[in-house]
Design a protein around this motif. Structure first.
Motif, PDB file in Angstrom:
ATOM      1  N   ASP A   6       0.809  -1.225   0.000  1.00  0.00           N
ATOM      2  CA  ASP A   6       0.000   0.000   0.000  1.00  0.00           C
ATOM      3  C   ASP A   6       0.843   1.275   0.000  1.00  0.00           C
ATOM      4  OD1 ASP A   6      -2.315  -1.539   0.148  1.00  0.00           O
ATOM      5  OD2 ASP A   6      -2.279  -1.586   2.344  1.00  0.00           O
ATOM      6  N   ILE A   7       2.162   1.140   0.123  1.00  0.00           N
ATOM      7  CA  ILE A   7       3.027   2.311   0.320  1.00  0.00           C
ATOM      8  C   ILE A   7       4.138   2.320  -0.727  1.00  0.00           C
ATOM      9  CG2 ILE A   7       4.575   3.481   1.936  1.00  0.00           C
ATOM     10  CD1 ILE A   7       3.084   2.058   4.216  1.00  0.00           C
ATOM     11  N   ARG A   8       4.341   3.459  -1.372  1.00  0.00           N
ATOM     12  CA  ARG A   8       5.462   3.632  -2.289  1.00  0.00           C
ATOM     13  C   ARG A   8       6.642   4.230  -1.516  1.00  0.00           C
ATOM     14  NH1 ARG A   8       2.966   0.522  -4.302  1.00  0.00           N
ATOM     15  NH2 ARG A   8       1.575   0.656  -6.114  1.00  0.00           N
ATOM     16  N   ILE A   9       7.832   3.764  -1.848  1.00  0.00           N
ATOM     17  CA  ILE A   9       9.046   4.271  -1.204  1.00  0.00           C
ATOM     18  C   ILE A   9       9.782   5.163  -2.197  1.00  0.00           C
ATOM     19  CG2 ILE A   9      11.273   3.677  -0.184  1.00  0.00           C
ATOM     20  CD1 ILE A   9      10.080   1.094   0.814  1.00  0.00           C
ATOM     21  N   ILE A  10      10.119   6.373  -1.746  1.00  0.00           N
ATOM     22  CA  ILE A  10      10.869   7.335  -2.560  1.00  0.00           C
ATOM     23  C   ILE A  10      12.246   7.500  -1.937  1.00  0.00           C
ATOM     24  CG2 ILE A  10      10.941   9.694  -3.464  1.00  0.00           C
ATOM     25  CD1 ILE A  10       7.874   9.775  -3.138  1.00  0.00           C
ATOM     26  N   ALA A  11      13.288   7.326  -2.727  1.00  0.00           N
ATOM     27  CA  ALA A  11      14.660   7.445  -2.240  1.00  0.00           C
ATOM     28  C   ALA A  11      15.224   8.810  -2.599  1.00  0.00           C
ATOM     29  CB  ALA A  11      15.539   6.348  -2.834  1.00  0.00           C
ATOM     30  N   SER A  12      15.908   9.435  -1.640  1.00  0.00           N
ATOM     31  CA  SER A  12      16.495  10.757  -1.858  1.00  0.00           C
ATOM     32  C   SER A  12      17.875  10.797  -1.210  1.00  0.00           C
ATOM     33  CB  SER A  12      15.585  11.831  -1.248  1.00  0.00           C
ATOM     34  OG  SER A  12      16.186  13.104  -1.311  1.00  0.00           O
ATOM     35  N   GLY A  13      18.873  11.169  -1.994  1.00  0.00           N
ATOM     36  CA  GLY A  13      20.223  11.274  -1.443  1.00  0.00           C
ATOM     37  C   GLY A  13      21.287  11.040  -2.497  1.00  0.00           C
ATOM     38  N   LYS A  14      21.820  12.103  -3.052  1.00  0.00           N
ATOM     39  CA  LYS A  14      22.949  12.057  -3.985  1.00  0.00           C
ATOM     40  C   LYS A  14      22.647  11.236  -5.239  1.00  0.00           C
ATOM     41  CE  LYS A  14      27.856  12.553  -2.976  1.00  0.00           C
ATOM     42  NZ  LYS A  14      28.940  12.166  -2.057  1.00  0.00           N
ATOM     43  N   MET A  15      21.500  11.501  -5.859  1.00  0.00           N
ATOM     44  CA  MET A  15      21.118  10.834  -7.117  1.00  0.00           C
ATOM     45  C   MET A  15      21.611  11.670  -8.285  1.00  0.00           C
ATOM     46  SD  MET A  15      19.206   8.177  -6.193  1.00  0.00           S
ATOM     47  CE  MET A  15      18.341   7.644  -4.725  1.00  0.00           C
ATOM     48  N   ILE A  16      22.581  11.176  -8.989  1.00  0.00           N
ATOM     49  CA  ILE A  16      23.166  11.938 -10.097  1.00  0.00           C
ATOM     50  C   ILE A  16      23.046  11.183 -11.416  1.00  0.00           C
ATOM     51  CG2 ILE A  16      25.209  13.138 -10.937  1.00  0.00           C
ATOM     52  CD1 ILE A  16      24.131  14.305  -8.348  1.00  0.00           C
ATOM     53  N   SER A  17      23.475   9.930 -11.423  1.00  0.00           N
ATOM     54  CA  SER A  17      23.510   9.162 -12.664  1.00  0.00           C
ATOM     55  C   SER A  17      22.411   8.113 -12.690  1.00  0.00           C
ATOM     56  CB  SER A  17      24.871   8.469 -12.825  1.00  0.00           C
ATOM     57  OG  SER A  17      24.955   7.356 -11.932  1.00  0.00           O
ATOM     58  N   ALA A  18      22.234   7.496 -13.859  1.00  0.00           N
ATOM     59  CA  ALA A  18      21.220   6.456 -14.004  1.00  0.00           C
ATOM     60  C   ALA A  18      21.522   5.256 -13.114  1.00  0.00           C
ATOM     61  CB  ALA A  18      21.132   6.028 -15.470  1.00  0.00           C
ATOM     62  N   PHE A  19      22.801   4.936 -12.919  1.00  0.00           N
ATOM     63  CA  PHE A  19      23.119   3.791 -12.058  1.00  0.00           C
ATOM     64  C   PHE A  19      22.774   4.086 -10.605  1.00  0.00           C
ATOM     65  CE2 PHE A  19      26.121   1.098  -9.582  1.00  0.00           C
ATOM     66  CZ  PHE A  19      25.538  -0.124  -9.906  1.00  0.00           C
ATOM     67  N   HIS A  20      22.867   5.348 -10.183  1.00  0.00           N
ATOM     68  CA  HIS A  20      22.407   5.702  -8.844  1.00  0.00           C
ATOM     69  C   HIS A  20      20.924   5.357  -8.695  1.00  0.00           C
ATOM     70  CE1 HIS A  20      25.817   8.912  -8.646  1.00  0.00           C
ATOM     71  NE2 HIS A  20      26.221   7.747  -8.184  1.00  0.00           N
ATOM     72  N   LEU A  21      20.136   5.691  -9.721  1.00  0.00           N
ATOM     73  CA  LEU A  21      18.718   5.345  -9.685  1.00  0.00           C
ATOM     74  C   LEU A  21      18.537   3.835  -9.629  1.00  0.00           C
ATOM     75  CD1 LEU A  21      18.435   8.353 -10.705  1.00  0.00           C
ATOM     76  CD2 LEU A  21      16.502   7.546 -12.056  1.00  0.00           C
ATOM     77  N   VAL A  22      19.234   3.130 -10.513  1.00  0.00           N
ATOM     78  CA  VAL A  22      19.035   1.684 -10.649  1.00  0.00           C
ATOM     79  C   VAL A  22      19.336   0.953  -9.347  1.00  0.00           C
ATOM     80  CG1 VAL A  22      19.995  -0.373 -11.756  1.00  0.00           C
ATOM     81  CG2 VAL A  22      19.335   1.582 -13.144  1.00  0.00           C
ATOM     82  N   LYS A  23      20.444   1.278  -8.710  1.00  0.00           N
ATOM     83  CA  LYS A  23      20.797   0.500  -7.513  1.00  0.00           C
ATOM     84  C   LYS A  23      19.873   0.815  -6.335  1.00  0.00           C
ATOM     85  CE  LYS A  23      24.647   3.401  -5.853  1.00  0.00           C
ATOM     86  NZ  LYS A  23      26.114   3.405  -5.599  1.00  0.00           N
ATOM     87  N   ASN A  24      19.358   2.038  -6.263  1.00  0.00           N
ATOM     88  CA  ASN A  24      18.423   2.351  -5.181  1.00  0.00           C
ATOM     89  C   ASN A  24      17.035   1.790  -5.455  1.00  0.00           C
ATOM     90  OD1 ASN A  24      19.796   4.093  -3.047  1.00  0.00           O
ATOM     91  ND2 ASN A  24      20.437   5.130  -4.912  1.00  0.00           N
ATOM     92  N   LEU A  25      16.647   1.743  -6.712  1.00  0.00           N
ATOM     93  CA  LEU A  25      15.388   1.104  -7.070  1.00  0.00           C
ATOM     94  C   LEU A  25      15.474  -0.405  -6.823  1.00  0.00           C
ATOM     95  CD1 LEU A  25      14.695   3.073 -10.374  1.00  0.00           C
ATOM     96  CD2 LEU A  25      13.370   3.260  -8.259  1.00  0.00           C
ATOM     97  N   ALA A  26      16.630  -0.981  -7.090  1.00  0.00           N
ATOM     98  CA  ALA A  26      16.816  -2.411  -6.831  1.00  0.00           C
ATOM     99  C   ALA A  26      16.788  -2.710  -5.340  1.00  0.00           C
ATOM    100  CB  ALA A  26      18.135  -2.881  -7.435  1.00  0.00           C
ATOM    101  N   LEU A  27      17.256  -1.784  -4.547  1.00  0.00           N
ATOM    102  CA  LEU A  27      17.342  -1.989  -3.104  1.00  0.00           C
ATOM    103  C   LEU A  27      15.979  -1.903  -2.425  1.00  0.00           C
ATOM    104  CD1 LEU A  27      19.440  -2.571  -0.972  1.00  0.00           C
ATOM    105  CD2 LEU A  27      19.900  -0.127  -0.808  1.00  0.00           C
ATOM    106  N   GLY A  28      15.003  -1.250  -3.055  1.00  0.00           N
ATOM    107  CA  GLY A  28      13.681  -1.204  -2.449  1.00  0.00           C
ATOM    108  C   GLY A  28      12.854   0.020  -2.799  1.00  0.00           C
TER     109      GLY A  28
END
Length: 556
Positions: A377-399
């Motif tokens: 029921d809850i979406r998780i948004i990650a925030s913290g030093k997101m610069i490149s596409a791989f930064h997005l990918v690894k945080n999306l993979a983490l949860g």
């Protein structure tokens, strides 16, 4: 020493006098010389700086070099992988993508792929053609109680207030969000006309100061909130509990940035430093927080309402999860801010040493929500030093389901990382309220750059996941990312951050690593129900019959 300055001053005056005898224009040399001598005399007799007092005039060279030092380091000495908080390699990729310039690199990676901590994604022999993917990947935000769910991009603008940023920067960010179809978080400084004029989607952040929805005493005003929350531009509401750069410390707006316009928006006195309270006054317990979530949801006609926090003591977030289960109220999203988060102004110790870094915090939040059976029921948004596409990918993979970027978007605006955000002297007009500086930021040009940076980063993200054989970021899991632990060991993220079974934190036999925090957590209080610690049995055992004044434990 002082003697050298006296010899320099007197010698120079004598030399000019003698030269004047044979060449009369020599007297003009006194124009630059006399101010220097007077400055040296001032240094000699002032009492604040020992260096200037002992080395009049010449001691000022230290301050000159201190002023030049950051520029010399950044432009002459720094390699592509050096530089903090954002290294030159990542700054360059933002500039290139924002401008639509060439973004490929020659001759292979500059990173040491054998260093401890190096991370990568495993590609697939069943890689997909990126042209077949929907590059505009979106996630629907809104739980069962939400009546106006919002379809969000997986990459958006993180919280930055008008006040921390200039009016032109806010206009450009929101215009970029409008052009690119992603959201713009207002930060805790309230909603200004610069957030509304371009027409981009907004996430309205409500912080402890309740700026834009406060009464005269600085408390939350339901009437003021209702008026703004129902604006069509406001798509979601975020309750800020804490932020990564200074968790447990209120937001800081320096006095020289607090203009009359900003003060009117926030409801404060202009020209004074604005420091938000460390905690909310509208609630004081996890159950109270969730009641506040429901209140804001009702006042906004059912728009998604979430919370933002940096993880501190783990039992406090577990207390919120327990409150979700006992009350039946869940936020629609949770923004997890890493301890490495950026800000315009923070005490050094908070920026360096307070708050859990993003990866550990993100995995913990994802595991807790899963373990308590509320993750769906809850979406998780990650925030913290997101610069490149791989930064997005690894945080999306983490949860994470969605990622926010603040510093990346600032770089897209033209930020050069001059590290003057807290001085009101930002040379590119991004983080200043000085009209002489922010008028240099041309809104139309920067709108295009922000939108282009978002577009190119999403395209790069799609390329990475297509190489892993995936169609959407929602298919990423911890099994896709690898980390070098040491020179003898490589582990997948699911080994570094093991998954928990759904509902396992509600059982009588929860995972061992959560047990102590579960015992401490209570939905009635953010603070631990009782401070527990496990001490080794033989160290805490008191010898039978010991009647001395010093216990066995104290002796240990």
């Amino acid at each position: 020493m002082r003697r050298n300055f006296i010899l320099f001053a007197s010698g120079s005056l004598i030399a000019i006098a003698l030269l004047h005898l044979v060449w009369r224009p020599a007297v003009w040399l006194l124009l630059p010389l006399l101010p220097l001598i007077l400055l040296g005399l001032y240094d000699m007799f002032q009492q604040q700086h020992a260096l200037k007092r002992n080395f009049p005039l010449f001691g000022r060279g230290r301050w000159i070099m201190e002023w030049f030092r950051p520029f010399i380091r950044q432009y002459l000495l720094e390699s592509d992988t050096d530089g903090a908080p954002i290294n030159r390699m990542f700054r360059s990729i933002v500039y290139q993508r924002a401008k639509g310039a060439r973004e490929t690199v020659p001759f292979g990676t500059q990173l040491d792929t054998y260093r401890n901590g190096y991370e990568w994604i495993g590609h697939s022999l069943s890689a997909l053609d990126v042209a077949e993917l929907d590059i505009d990947m979106r996630v629907l935000v809104g739980g069962p109680a939400c009546r106006q769910p919002y379809s969000a991009s997986v990459f958006n603008i993180s919280a930055m207030s008008f006040g921390a940023l200039s009016c032109n920067a806010i206009l450009a960010l929101n215009g970029g969000a409008k052009a690119g179809g992603f959201y713009h978080n207002t930060g805790e400084g309230g909603i200004s006309r610069y957030h509304l004029e371009p027409g981009g989607d907004l996430v309205w952040q409500v912080g402890t100061g309740y700026f834009g929805c406060r009464d005269e005493a600085g408390h939350f005003s339901p009437e003021a909130f209702r008026e703004k929350a129902r604006l069509p531009a406001v798509k979601m509401i975020e309750i800020k509990l804490s932020q990564g750069a200074k968790p447990g410390h209120g937001g800081i707006l320096p006095a020289d940035k607090n203009s009359p316009e900003i003060a009117a928006i926030r409801g404060v006195v202009p020209g004074t430093p604005v420091i938000s309270p460390s905690a909310h006054s509208a609630f004081s317990t996890p159950l109270g927080l969730l009641d506040f979530v429901q209140q804001l949801r009702d006042l906004s006609d059912g728009k998604p309402v979430g919370i933002k926090l940096a993880i501190g003591r783990r039992s406090e977030f577990i207390a919120i999860c327990k409150a979700m289960v006992s009350s039946g109220i869940t936020p629609d999203f949770i923004t997890v801010d890493g301890g490495e988060g950026g800000t315009g102004a923070a005490p050094l110790e908070y920026a360096n040493s307070v708050g859990t870094p993003l990866r550990e915090a993100l995995a913990f939040v994802d595991d807790c929500l899963t373990g308590f059976g509320v993750r769906q029921d809850i979406r998780i948004i990650a925030s913290g030093k997101m610069i490149s596409a791989f930064h997005l990918v690894k945080n999306l993979a983490l949860g994470a389901d969605i990622c926010n970027s603040a510093r990346g978007m600032m770089l897209a605006l033209g930020c050069i990382q001059s590290l003057t955000c807290n001085s009101n002297a930002c040379p590119t007009g991004v983080a200043t309220q000085d009209p002489r500086l922010y008028r240099g930021l041309v809104v139309g040009d920067k709108v295009r750059r922000v939108a282009k940076f978002h577009e190119k980063t999403l395209h790069a993200t799609a390329e990475i996941i297509s190489s892993a054989g995936l169609c959407h970021t929602r298919e990423l899991t911890r099994t896709h990312i690898y980390r070098r632990i040491n020179q003898e060991s490589v582990r997948r993220y699911d080994q570094v951050f093991p998954y928990v079974e759904p509902g396992s934190l509600l059982s009588s036999e929860p995972p061992e690593r959560f047990r102590l925090d579960l015992e401490e957590a209570s939905p009635e209080s953010f603070m631990p129900d009782k401070c527990l610690t496990r001490i080794n049995r033989h160290a805490s055992e008191v010898t039978a019959g010991d009647t001395g004044s010093e216990s066995a434990l104290e002796r240990v």
